[in-house]
Design a protein around this motif. Sequence first.
Motif, PDB file in Angstrom:
ATOM      1  N   GLU A 152       0.816  -1.211   0.000  1.00 43.60           N
ATOM      2  CA  GLU A 152       0.000   0.000   0.000  1.00 43.60           C
ATOM      3  C   GLU A 152       0.858   1.272   0.000  1.00 43.60           C
ATOM      4  O   GLU A 152       0.508   2.283  -0.614  1.00 43.60           O
TER       5      GLU A 152
ATOM      6  N   PHE B 133       1.942   2.253  -3.409  1.00 42.55           N
ATOM      7  CA  PHE B 133       0.827   2.841  -4.164  1.00 42.55           C
ATOM      8  C   PHE B 133       0.634   4.303  -3.752  1.00 42.55           C
ATOM      9  O   PHE B 133       0.476   5.190  -4.587  1.00 42.55           O
ATOM     10  N   ARG B 134       0.700   4.547  -2.435  1.00 35.59           N
ATOM     11  CA  ARG B 134       0.533   5.924  -1.934  1.00 35.59           C
ATOM     12  C   ARG B 134       1.628   6.838  -2.487  1.00 35.59           C
ATOM     13  O   ARG B 134       1.367   7.976  -2.888  1.00 35.59           O
TER      14      ARG B 134
ATOM     15  N   ILE C 168       0.856   7.795  -6.034  1.00 38.36           N
ATOM     16  CA  ILE C 168      -0.226   8.778  -6.074  1.00 38.36           C
ATOM     17  C   ILE C 168       0.324  10.170  -5.769  1.00 38.36           C
ATOM     18  O   ILE C 168       0.056  11.138  -6.476  1.00 38.36           O
ATOM     19  N   GLU C 169       1.149  10.238  -4.715  1.00 34.16           N
ATOM     20  CA  GLU C 169       1.684  11.541  -4.309  1.00 34.16           C
ATOM     21  C   GLU C 169       2.641  12.098  -5.355  1.00 34.16           C
ATOM     22  O   GLU C 169       2.717  13.297  -5.569  1.00 34.16           O
TER      23      GLU C 169
ATOM     24  N   THR D 167       0.057  12.643  -9.065  1.00 31.37           N
ATOM     25  CA  THR D 167      -1.304  13.181  -9.188  1.00 31.37           C
ATOM     26  C   THR D 167      -1.368  14.619  -9.711  1.00 31.37           C
ATOM     27  O   THR D 167      -2.168  14.920 -10.596  1.00 31.37           O
ATOM     28  N   ALA D 168      -0.502  15.515  -9.193  1.00 33.05           N
ATOM     29  CA  ALA D 168      -0.575  16.920  -9.628  1.00 33.05           C
ATOM     30  C   ALA D 168      -0.348  17.041 -11.136  1.00 33.05           C
ATOM     31  O   ALA D 168      -1.088  17.747 -11.838  1.00 33.05           O
TER      32      ALA D 168
ATOM     33  N   GLN E 272      -8.727   9.943 -10.674  1.00 32.49           N
ATOM     34  CA  GLN E 272      -9.174   8.847  -9.805  1.00 32.49           C
ATOM     35  C   GLN E 272      -9.450   7.595 -10.637  1.00 32.49           C
ATOM     36  O   GLN E 272      -8.982   6.506 -10.311  1.00 32.49           O
TER      37      GLN E 272
ATOM     38  N   TRP F 244      -6.264   5.858 -11.775  1.00 36.17           N
ATOM     39  CA  TRP F 244      -5.595   5.000 -10.786  1.00 36.17           C
ATOM     40  C   TRP F 244      -6.311   3.663 -10.647  1.00 36.17           C
ATOM     41  O   TRP F 244      -5.671   2.618 -10.528  1.00 36.17           O
ATOM     42  N   ILE F 245      -7.646   3.716 -10.688  1.00 32.07           N
ATOM     43  CA  ILE F 245      -8.409   2.461 -10.657  1.00 32.07           C
ATOM     44  C   ILE F 245      -8.052   1.622 -11.892  1.00 32.07           C
ATOM     45  O   ILE F 245      -7.839   0.408 -11.798  1.00 32.07           O
TER      46      ILE F 245
END
Lengths: 90, 221
Positions: free
Chosen positions: B27, B30-31, B34-35, B38-39, B60, B63-64
């Motif tokens: 996890e 994955f985080r 994302i960080e 994402t921007a 979103q 990412w899914i």
Amino acid sequence: MSDAQGMLSCREVVELVTAYLEGALMEAEEVRFEEHLAMCDGCAAYLDQMRRTIDVAGRLDPEAVDVEACDRLIHAFRTWRAGSEPESGS
Amino acid sequence: MTSTDAEQQIASPEDLRTVEALRAGDERVFRELIERYTASMIRVALMYVRTRPVAEEVVQDTWIGVLGSLPRFEGRSSLRTWIFRILANQARTRARREARSVPFSSLAGPGDDGPTVDPDRFLGADHPAFPGHWASPPRSWEGTPEQELLAGETRERVQDAIDMLPASQRAVISLRDVEGWSSQEVCDLLAISEGNQRVLLHRARAKVREALEEYLDGRAA
């Protein structure tokens, strides 16, 4: 500097800066660009400012990600990890 | 720009480790992804969809989509190329679905094809000795200490200037100068020519430089 014999003017030089930095100028054009730079303090300063601008852009802080959005994705990740297809997070 | 160009870039050992960790259910990895992305993903999505909330939804969903496609990642492209390709596809699909989508070509905006430096800063074309030469040359930043250029407030000005750019210029400068992508990667992702990319990048950089000049000269005055 600029003259009628095909030397680049400062106005033209500033529009070629990115092409120059990308190595995208034709050889002859690159020579004219560098000749101009060698004798023009204004354009040398402009090129230097562009380089520094790029440098600062490369050192910006990463923008914070919306916490809720991140949490939804982590939830989706756990669902996915548990073996089911993740649902849409939105 | 064909998709085969992008596929010549092979996933790095780090990419493969990341994918392995994700498949194993890590996890934290994955985080971090994302960080990290994402921007920029929101900026790229905003080239295709109009509003930030919609762009955030697209990210979103991306990412899914990334999770769903992870078992099929073969390392024929870098991980970020692969993620952003999924993003661009999601954004294009979403834009087609929304009647309000904007064609890419219009994003530079009308009236955004003139000189990138204020013409008043140059002598006129009819000047007897120095036509087109600087009338008001930029001040050299040689004496500007590195720490002033990298100070929090200076970087904030640069961030603000980037945020105010038209969507396509903002996406290109973010990928190239903020994230450090190559020209080829950006062209492949956005399906634009080298020339088009260079124009967008140049216009973006010129505006950000101008904002920085305004700020630094104001402080020096």
